[in-house]
Write a protein that holds these residues in place. Sequence first.
Motif: not given
Length: 116
Positions: A23-31
């Motif tokens: 999900x980090x690819x579409x939502x920065x909160x998951x980086x």
Amino acid sequence: MRRAARWLEEHQNADGGWGEDLRSYVDDAWRGRGASTPSQTAWALLALVAVDPYSTAVERGVGWLIEGQRPDGGWDEACYTGTGFPGDFYISYEMYRLVFPLSALGRYVAAQRLRT
């Protein structure tokens, strides 16, 4: 390098490993957030060993790899850690879970030998 090392240390999981959810690819909160995986833990360790091979973060990461190693010397990795096209296509490179942890552990051992 030290700034990158700090980021890795701040994103180390409670279990001692590292992982990042797709999900980090579409939502920065998951980086920098996700279940620990052998390959992603090894990638973090390769960077941290280059900066400070004697840090607590390195010791915890090495511990995570050692604890998760199977009797045959390999590691299980259920998560996809390779990316074809973010958001659409992900790859499971079978050797990532073996090659990168062995490389990281080898560099760690070499650094420890230099210390003595």
